[in-house]
Write an enzyme that holds these catalytic residues in place. Structure first.
Site, PDB file in Angstrom:
ATOM      1  CG  HIS A  12      -0.337  -0.027   2.540  1.00 28.57           C
ATOM      2  ND1 HIS A  12      -0.876  -0.682   3.621  1.00 28.57           N
ATOM      3  CD2 HIS A  12       0.790   0.555   2.998  1.00 28.57           C
ATOM      4  CE1 HIS A  12      -0.102  -0.493   4.683  1.00 28.57           C
ATOM      5  NE2 HIS A  12       0.916   0.250   4.339  1.00 28.57           N
ATOM      6  CG  HIS A  59      -0.114   4.655   7.368  1.00 20.27           C
ATOM      7  ND1 HIS A  59      -1.062   3.918   6.701  1.00 20.27           N
ATOM      8  CD2 HIS A  59       1.033   3.942   7.287  1.00 20.27           C
ATOM      9  CE1 HIS A  59      -0.508   2.797   6.237  1.00 20.27           C
ATOM     10  NE2 HIS A  59       0.752   2.790   6.574  1.00 20.27           N
ATOM     11  CG  HIS A 194       8.138  -1.460   4.697  1.00 15.66           C
ATOM     12  ND1 HIS A 194       7.272  -2.492   4.968  1.00 15.66           N
ATOM     13  CD2 HIS A 194       7.393  -0.333   4.825  1.00 15.66           C
ATOM     14  CE1 HIS A 194       6.057  -2.009   5.230  1.00 15.66           C
ATOM     15  NE2 HIS A 194       6.114  -0.682   5.175  1.00 15.66           N
ATOM     16  CD  GLU A 241       2.738  -1.601   6.802  1.00 17.46           C
ATOM     17  OE1 GLU A 241       2.592  -0.400   7.063  1.00 17.46           O
ATOM     18  OE2 GLU A 241       3.014  -2.008   5.645  1.00 17.46           O
TER      19      GLU A 241
END
Ligand code: DHB
Ligand code: FE
Length: 281
Positions: A12, A59, A194, A241
């Site tokens: 995303h 976020h 990440h 995530e």
């Protein structure tokens, strides 16, 4: 009865939203990433799901560090994009399905998952980028309705991989006990490895990502053995995530088979994994 017809995982990353807005599909950096999506879109075109449940992390849009629910479900009639991270994309609102949302909320709360229920909810790149990747042509969404399911991956303590998998299983039972003939697809967004900040910014672990892409198909329980601390160490701070993918996978309670997959590094700072899983009754 409603039925979960399949699960999809996709990155995303907000930069993807910008690349779509600029139509950079043939750009050498982006081409290998975008080229992986047509088979998934073809499947969606053929199956024509009625509802997409999008599992993502907010976020900082609805919930900031001062108030951070662990699990939240949207129960709004529509969801408007308000992600300004990379410049606000003028996207039309996404229709909701409050009736199914409340059925899911009632069912999973009855299974002892304590949820934040959101009758108003804005969506960010965690939701809009997967939607733009999967339905680039809005006309092909037809009457598709959406339900955002938000998991905290931002402020520790985060829910464990095992807990997220169990939430997914409860979600699967909830959907399949809904008394309407709906085809539902569950989308697990974000990942894979990440880390966006700190000393290890830019950290990607290809071997770990490839292992996750394999295990999540046939042996997702193996991934539930990791702690959040393990995920941060092995996949980077934001690689946690992966728990969003585990919610999706938990919801697939039928016979699961992989129809398509892709892995590409890097997109921005991230290992981008794509999976299409069929969930046969
Ligand atoms: C990036 C990845 C994310 O998952 C995110 O939420 C924001 C940015 C990135 O790699 O740029
Ligand atoms: Fe993210």
């Amino acid at each position: 009865m409603a039925r979960i017809v399949g699960g999809i995982t996709t990155s995303h990353i907000p930069a993807i939203g910008n690349a779509i807005a600029r139509e950079m599909f043939e750009d050498p950096y982006w081409k290998p990433f975008f080229d992986a999506y047509p088979p998934v879109r073809a499947w969606l075109d053929e199956v024509k799901p009625d509802v997409a449940i999008v599992v993502y992390n907010d976020h900082g849009l609805n919930f900031f560090l001062d108030k951070m629910p662990t699990f939240s479900v949207g129960a709004a009639p529509e969801y408007q994009n308000k992600d300004e991270g990379w410049g606000l994309q003028p996207l039309p609102p996404y229709p909701g399905d409050p009736e199914l949302s409340w059925h899911i909320i009632n069912s999973v709360v009855a299974e002892d998952f304590d949820l934040c229920t959101c009758q108003e909810m804005a969506v960010d790149h965690g939701f809009t980028v997967p939607m733009s990747l999967l339905w680039p042509d809005r006309a092909k969404m037809g009457g598709l309705k959406t339900i955002p399911l938000v998991v905290n991956t931002v402020q520790h303590p985060l829910p464990s991989p095992a807990r997220c998998f169990k939430l997914g299983q409860a979600l699967g039972r909830a959907v399949e006990s809904f008394d309407k003939d709906l085809k539902v697809v569950v989308i697990g967004t974000g990942g894979l490895s990440h880390q966006l900040d700190g000393e290890r910014a830019g950290f990607i672990n290809k071997n770990f990502d490839l292992m996750c892409l394999e295990k999540i198909v046939d042996d997702p329980e193996a991934l539930t053995k990791y702690s959040i601390h393990d995920l941060v160490r092995l996949a980077g701070a934001q690689g946690a995530e992966l728990i969003l993918w585990l919610v999706m996978r938990g919801a697939l309670t039928g016979t699961v088979s992989k129809l398509h997959s892709n892995y590409h590094i890097p997109i921005s700072n991230t290992g981008a994994g794509l999976l299409l899983l069929e969930n046969a009754a």
